[in-house]
Design a protein around this motif. Structure first.
Motif, PDB file in Angstrom:
ATOM      1  N   ALA A   1     -37.001  83.517  19.144  1.00  0.00           N
ATOM      2  CA  ALA A   1     -38.335  83.877  19.637  1.00  0.00           C
ATOM      3  C   ALA A   1     -39.146  84.643  18.590  1.00  0.00           C
ATOM      4  CB  ALA A   1     -38.204  84.704  20.915  1.00  0.00           C
ATOM      5  N   ILE A   2     -38.476  85.357  17.686  1.00  0.00           N
ATOM      6  CA  ILE A   2     -39.211  86.076  16.634  1.00  0.00           C
ATOM      7  C   ILE A   2     -39.909  85.073  15.725  1.00  0.00           C
ATOM      8  CG2 ILE A   2     -39.018  87.620  14.646  1.00  0.00           C
ATOM      9  CD1 ILE A   2     -36.675  88.995  15.988  1.00  0.00           C
ATOM     10  N   THR A   3     -39.127  84.155  15.201  1.00  0.00           N
ATOM     11  CA  THR A   3     -39.715  83.137  14.322  1.00  0.00           C
ATOM     12  C   THR A   3     -40.741  82.296  15.075  1.00  0.00           C
ATOM     13  OG1 THR A   3     -37.945  82.976  12.701  1.00  0.00           O
ATOM     14  CG2 THR A   3     -39.163  80.961  13.140  1.00  0.00           C
ATOM     15  N   THR A   4     -40.432  81.944  16.320  1.00  0.00           N
ATOM     16  CA  THR A   4     -41.364  81.106  17.083  1.00  0.00           C
ATOM     17  C   THR A   4     -42.709  81.815  17.254  1.00  0.00           C
ATOM     18  OG1 THR A   4     -39.498  80.119  18.268  1.00  0.00           O
ATOM     19  CG2 THR A   4     -41.679  79.816  19.238  1.00  0.00           C
ATOM     20  N   GLY A   5     -42.686  83.092  17.619  1.00  0.00           N
ATOM     21  CA  GLY A   5     -43.940  83.833  17.778  1.00  0.00           C
ATOM     22  C   GLY A   5     -44.705  83.935  16.474  1.00  0.00           C
ATOM     23  N   ASN A   6     -43.984  84.109  15.396  1.00  0.00           N
ATOM     24  CA  ASN A   6     -44.618  84.169  14.075  1.00  0.00           C
ATOM     25  C   ASN A   6     -45.303  82.834  13.762  1.00  0.00           C
ATOM     26  OD1 ASN A   6     -44.764  83.788  11.128  1.00  0.00           O
ATOM     27  ND2 ASN A   6     -43.731  85.768  10.985  1.00  0.00           N
ATOM     28  N   ILE A   7     -44.614  81.736  14.032  1.00  0.00           N
ATOM     29  CA  ILE A   7     -45.159  80.405  13.700  1.00  0.00           C
ATOM     30  C   ILE A   7     -46.318  80.035  14.629  1.00  0.00           C
ATOM     31  CG2 ILE A   7     -44.599  77.937  13.757  1.00  0.00           C
ATOM     32  CD1 ILE A   7     -41.942  78.642  12.494  1.00  0.00           C
ATOM     33  N   VAL A   8     -46.212  80.413  15.896  1.00  0.00           N
ATOM     34  CA  VAL A   8     -47.335  80.132  16.806  1.00  0.00           C
ATOM     35  C   VAL A   8     -48.569  80.923  16.346  1.00  0.00           C
ATOM     36  CG1 VAL A   8     -48.190  80.351  19.174  1.00  0.00           C
ATOM     37  CG2 VAL A   8     -45.858  79.563  18.782  1.00  0.00           C
ATOM     38  N   GLY A   9     -48.367  82.175  15.949  1.00  0.00           N
ATOM     39  CA  GLY A   9     -49.480  82.977  15.436  1.00  0.00           C
ATOM     40  C   GLY A   9     -50.109  82.351  14.193  1.00  0.00           C
ATOM     41  N   PHE A  10     -49.247  81.853  13.325  1.00  0.00           N
ATOM     42  CA  PHE A  10     -49.719  81.162  12.121  1.00  0.00           C
ATOM     43  C   PHE A  10     -50.548  79.934  12.501  1.00  0.00           C
ATOM     44  CE2 PHE A  10     -48.719  77.411   9.480  1.00  0.00           C
ATOM     45  CZ  PHE A  10     -49.283  77.787   8.264  1.00  0.00           C
ATOM     46  N   THR A  11     -50.057  79.164  13.459  1.00  0.00           N
ATOM     47  CA  THR A  11     -50.755  77.939  13.884  1.00  0.00           C
ATOM     48  C   THR A  11     -52.089  78.290  14.541  1.00  0.00           C
ATOM     49  OG1 THR A  11     -48.550  77.021  14.308  1.00  0.00           O
ATOM     50  CG2 THR A  11     -50.412  75.723  15.057  1.00  0.00           C
ATOM     51  N   MET A  12     -52.105  79.382  15.305  1.00  0.00           N
ATOM     52  CA  MET A  12     -53.358  79.828  15.922  1.00  0.00           C
ATOM     53  C   MET A  12     -54.387  80.211  14.850  1.00  0.00           C
ATOM     54  SD  MET A  12     -51.962  82.026  19.192  1.00  0.00           S
ATOM     55  CE  MET A  12     -51.680  81.229  20.787  1.00  0.00           C
ATOM     56  N   GLU A  13     -53.915  80.857  13.795  1.00  0.00           N
ATOM     57  CA  GLU A  13     -54.869  81.204  12.725  1.00  0.00           C
ATOM     58  C   GLU A  13     -55.352  79.938  12.013  1.00  0.00           C
ATOM     59  OE1 GLU A  13     -53.816  84.505  10.210  1.00  0.00           O
ATOM     60  OE2 GLU A  13     -55.516  84.146   8.866  1.00  0.00           O
ATOM     61  N   CYS A  14     -54.466  78.978  11.807  1.00  0.00           N
ATOM     62  CA  CYS A  14     -54.882  77.686  11.234  1.00  0.00           C
ATOM     63  C   CYS A  14     -55.967  77.052  12.114  1.00  0.00           C
ATOM     64  CB  CYS A  14     -53.698  76.729  11.144  1.00  0.00           C
ATOM     65  SG  CYS A  14     -52.499  77.124   9.879  1.00  0.00           S
ATOM     66  N   PHE A  15     -55.775  77.130  13.436  1.00  0.00           N
ATOM     67  CA  PHE A  15     -56.738  76.556  14.387  1.00  0.00           C
ATOM     68  C   PHE A  15     -58.067  77.306  14.326  1.00  0.00           C
ATOM     69  CE2 PHE A  15     -58.628  76.061  18.632  1.00  0.00           C
ATOM     70  CZ  PHE A  15     -58.595  74.679  18.773  1.00  0.00           C
ATOM     71  N   GLU A  16     -57.956  78.636  14.277  1.00  0.00           N
ATOM     72  CA  GLU A  16     -59.160  79.475  14.223  1.00  0.00           C
ATOM     73  C   GLU A  16     -59.983  79.171  12.978  1.00  0.00           C
ATOM     74  OE1 GLU A  16     -58.764  83.756  13.241  1.00  0.00           O
ATOM     75  OE2 GLU A  16     -59.499  84.117  15.269  1.00  0.00           O
ATOM     76  N   LYS A  17     -59.302  78.886  11.885  1.00  0.00           N
ATOM     77  CA  LYS A  17     -59.970  78.617  10.612  1.00  0.00           C
ATOM     78  C   LYS A  17     -60.375  77.139  10.473  1.00  0.00           C
ATOM     79  CE  LYS A  17     -58.215  82.231   7.515  1.00  0.00           C
ATOM     80  NZ  LYS A  17     -57.918  83.339   8.410  1.00  0.00           N
ATOM     81  N   GLY A  18     -60.041  76.316  11.449  1.00  0.00           N
ATOM     82  CA  GLY A  18     -60.411  74.901  11.411  1.00  0.00           C
ATOM     83  C   GLY A  18     -59.516  74.053  10.532  1.00  0.00           C
ATOM     84  N   ILE A  19     -58.406  74.601  10.085  1.00  0.00           N
ATOM     85  CA  ILE A  19     -57.487  73.847   9.217  1.00  0.00           C
ATOM     86  C   ILE A  19     -56.658  72.878  10.056  1.00  0.00           C
ATOM     87  CG2 ILE A  19     -55.517  74.069   7.637  1.00  0.00           C
ATOM     88  CD1 ILE A  19     -56.699  76.881   6.892  1.00  0.00           C
ATOM     89  N   ILE A  20     -56.283  73.318  11.237  1.00  0.00           N
ATOM     90  CA  ILE A  20     -55.624  72.444  12.214  1.00  0.00           C
ATOM     91  C   ILE A  20     -56.584  72.273  13.392  1.00  0.00           C
ATOM     92  CG2 ILE A  20     -53.773  72.369  13.931  1.00  0.00           C
ATOM     93  CD1 ILE A  20     -51.931  73.671  11.930  1.00  0.00           C
TER      94      ILE A  20
END
Lengths: 620, 95
Positions: free
Chosen positions: A350-369
């Motif tokens: 869950a630690i890594t998963t939360g880190n990766i979901v946060g990363f993906t959310m920032e990618c989404f926020e920035k329009g990269i994903i």
């Protein structure tokens, strides 16, 4: 057999069903490497050729106990040791519960599992009766589903189960190993290594006892520990017992060391919903404790309202509050509880998963994903409904989940477009919920941790924030780098020794004195020890073995660093404006290496290895 | 009014003291209590209960004694009551 040890190492090669054997535990080896992390470090170094693919049948997965396991000594975990598919480093990952004790009662200090089964299997260890059994009917079950099925199948209600979920089967690089439903050996992908061997589970039952050198001394020491921790005080319910690890949240948020929105900041307004008070009010029902633990810091609960109503769940531990909660801007405590439960069931760290979901959310926020990349999901920060979908996609490697299942370092490399600048990892291990801007000792600890950026090798945040001296040490100023190498070196030796005894570090923060560790060890084994000798004789030796393992795998000074985000000024909180500079990083590393007797690239010198009794490694 | 303070790790070791009574004016807050503790016990306590960089009192160190399953830390402006029993202990770490 010596006091405190079961006396046998069980060896199983899954490639060949007739390759099951036991070796007697060499007591000279035991006295030199203690147990737990120490046993695992030396065995893995000797068994695994350098640069071996972690998914190779040659990479063993080892279940390791220690001299205190199964005795009256409180709060003893067990560990799994293997080469990590996530980081390619040495990996030791720990779990409480009572699986380790049962393994010791079955007669084994260590179980070394190598090879690869042709089809899914599980391992049954009932004392001397060892069987490799078909597990094709279990393949695909989640960690909760398998538990009852397996216990019923082996017709032994008191058997303990350690297993993987779908994430481990699908070789998600951060798959965990679940233990007795409520405990997880989470970090570094031990579950994926089990999956690579087609090993779904290990079920164990033991009926032997453990010989103890001085039972009266052990009993008195256990009583003293309860007193020291305040458990015997009639009027006071210790905070850790009442609040569990979520009781850390108030400290962490107020001192600004709690990640928020993929570590963009280190404090937030939503944290208060997710602390112990918020969790108790929403879903906690009763306390839960590991074997022989007087603390019972964990809780069992049930979500009472909303779309996840009726889900039986555990305490959301501090790390998961920080990663699945604040790091993803999820302030809904019921959703947070469900997300942790989902990770546990699917078998994801869950630690890594939360880190990766946060990363993906920032990618989404920035329009990269985009939504299109995410199969139509809006993954704005805080969108917990879609977070659950993404977690499922990761576990089953569906869509973009297939990329994210490789871990944040590889995902950022694949996605590109500057995302490596906000992929928060060290040596490929996603950072835990101790954001280090403003506490440089925490940064140094993460940089030099032996399984990648991990807080469980040294986490001097309390000593830094409060300016307190460590045992035998001196006070330091919070934001200064001065003295931090000394502080981190002490704590790395402290944890290397404790993890070799397999003591729980949560317990260690609850008021137990350091001398009690040595006293427990001496009472059980009959060997003289002090806290100081545990660190100097064992802690430093074991830390140098894992460093040599990683050196042999190609890790050196350039890998001992922080992610680019930590070089940006901290936006808010008491340490506002603080950041890591290359100059500070190099100063700390120079001093750290020098004081350790390592060369300027971070390799232990021959002289240091010989001094530590590691002569065989000196020529590597 | 009077409140009782129980010290736990690390202040119990630093001060060599398990508990003490503190006199405070009616309506005193957690911040007032921290100031009084700093005056009485000096630098070691002051450094622990106040943030050295901002002077912020660390309300999260304070816990109410004697109530089962309570683990809520106080805010710095929380008003204290006569006879209240409080504990000061380090926040847990790990996770």
């Amino acid at each position: 057999m010596g006091n405190g040890y079961a006396g046998k190492i069980l060896k199983i090669d899954l490639s060949r069903k007739d390759e099951i054997s036991t070796d007697p535990l060499d007591m000279k080896f035991a006295k030199k490497f203690l147990g737990g992390k120490g046993f695992g470090a030396k065995l893995l170094y000797d068994l695994l050729p350098p640069k071996t693919d972690p998914y190779s049948p040659k990479n063993p997965i080892m279940y390791v106990t220690g001299p205190l396991t199964g005795t009256l000594a409180p709060c003893i975990r067990y560990c799994l040791v293997t080469k990590s598919p996530l980081t390619n480093t040495f990996n030791d990952t720990y779990a409480g519960g009572d699986f380790g004790q049962e393994l010791k009662y079955a007669g084994y200090d260590v179980v070394i599992i190598s090879g690869k089964a042709k089809k899914p299997v599980y391992l049954q260890i009932f004392d001397d009766d060892i069987q490799i059994k078909d597990a094709q009917h279990l393949w695909g079950l989640n960690t909760y589903e398998i538990y009852d099925v397996l216990k019923s199948e082996v017709n032994e209600k008191t058997a303990k189960v350690s297993c993987i979920g779908p994430a481990g089967e699908n070789l998600v690089k951060f798959a965990l190993v679940d233990c007795d439903l409520h405990r997880q050996a989470g970090r570094g992908g031990a579950g994926a290594v089990m999956g690579s061997k087609n090993l779904k589970a290990v079920v164990v039952r033991g009926t032997n006892g453990i010989s103890v050198a001085d039972y009266d001394r052990l009993e008195k020491e256990v009583q003293k520990i309860s007193h020291d921790m305040g458990i015997t005080d009639k009027f006071f319910a210790p905070k850790l017992q009442a609040g569990g690890t979520p009781a850390i949240v108030d400290f962490s948020n107020e001192e600004a060391v709690l990640p928020y929105k993929n570590f963009q900041d280190q404090t937030s307004d939503i944290a208060e919903n997710l602390n112990d008070k918020g969790q108790r009010k929403s879903f906690w029902l009763r306390e839960y404790g590991c074997f022989a633990c007087p603390l019972h810091c964990s809780k069992i609960g049930m979500i009472k309202k909303g779309p996840y109503k009726g889900t039986v769940c555990d305490t959301v531990e501090y790390e998961n509050v920080g990663l699945l909660g604040t790091n993803c801007a999820v302030g809904n405590v019921d959703a947070l509880a469900y997300s942790q439960n989902l990770c546990d069931r699917l078998g994801l760290d869950a630690i890594t998963t939360g880190n990766i979901v946060g990363f993906t959310m920032e990618c989404f926020e920035k329009g990269i994903i985009t939504k299109k990349d995410l199969g139509g999901l809006d993954l704005s920060f805080g969108n917990w409904k879609n977070m659950m979908e993404l977690i499922n996609m990761i576990a089953y490697r569906k869509g973009i989940g297939n990329i994210l299942a490789e871990g944040v370092m590889r995902a950022a490399k694949k996605i590109g477009k500057g995302t490596e600048n906000f992929a928060i990892h060290i040596k490929g291990l996603e950072s835990p919920a101790w954001a280090p801007r403003g506490t440089p000792g925490v940064g140094l600890a993460l940089m030099t941790a032996d399984r990648g950026g991990c807080h469980q090798r040294s986490n001097p945040v309390g000593l830094e924030v409060f300016g307190l001296a460590w045992p035998g040490g001196y006070p330091t100023e919070r934001v200064s780098i001065k003295g931090k190498p000394d502080l981190v070196i002490w704590e790395q030796h402290h944890y290397a020794a404790l993890y070799s005894l397999l003591m729980c570090e949560i317990f260690s923060h609850a008021g137990i004195t350091n001398e009690s560790y040595a006293s427990l060890f001496s009472a059980v084994t009959g060997w003289d020890a002090t806290y100081s000798s545990l660190l100097s004789e064992y802690g430093e030796r074991i830390w140098n073995i894992t460093r040599m393992f990683n050196w042999r795998e190609g890790f050196q000074r350039e890998h001992d660093t922080v992610p680019p985000r930590f070089k940006e000024p901290l936006p808010s909180g008491p340490a506002k404006g603080h950041k890591f500079t290359d100059e500070d990083i190099n100063k700390m590393l120079d001093e750290y290496y020098s004081k350790r007797g390592w060369d300027e690239q971070g390799k232990p010198t021959k002289e240091k290895l010989i001094e530590l009794g590691l002569d065989s490694m000196a020529s590597d | 009014m009077k409140v009782k303070i129980f010290f736990f790790s690390p202040l119990r070791q630093i001060l060599g003291l398990k508990e003490t009574d503190i006199e405070l004016p009616e309506g005193a807050t957690v911040a007032n209590l921290f100031e009084e503790l700093s005056t009485r016990f000096g630098e070691p306590v002051k450094k622990y209960i106040f943030d050295g960089m901002t002077g912020r009192p660390r309300g999260y160190l304070l816990y109410q004694v004697g109530k089962k399953n309570q683990s809520t830390s106080y805010k710095i402006d929380t008003k204290l009551k006569d006879g209240e029993k409080l504990a000061i202990m380090s926040p847990p770490m790990g996770g």
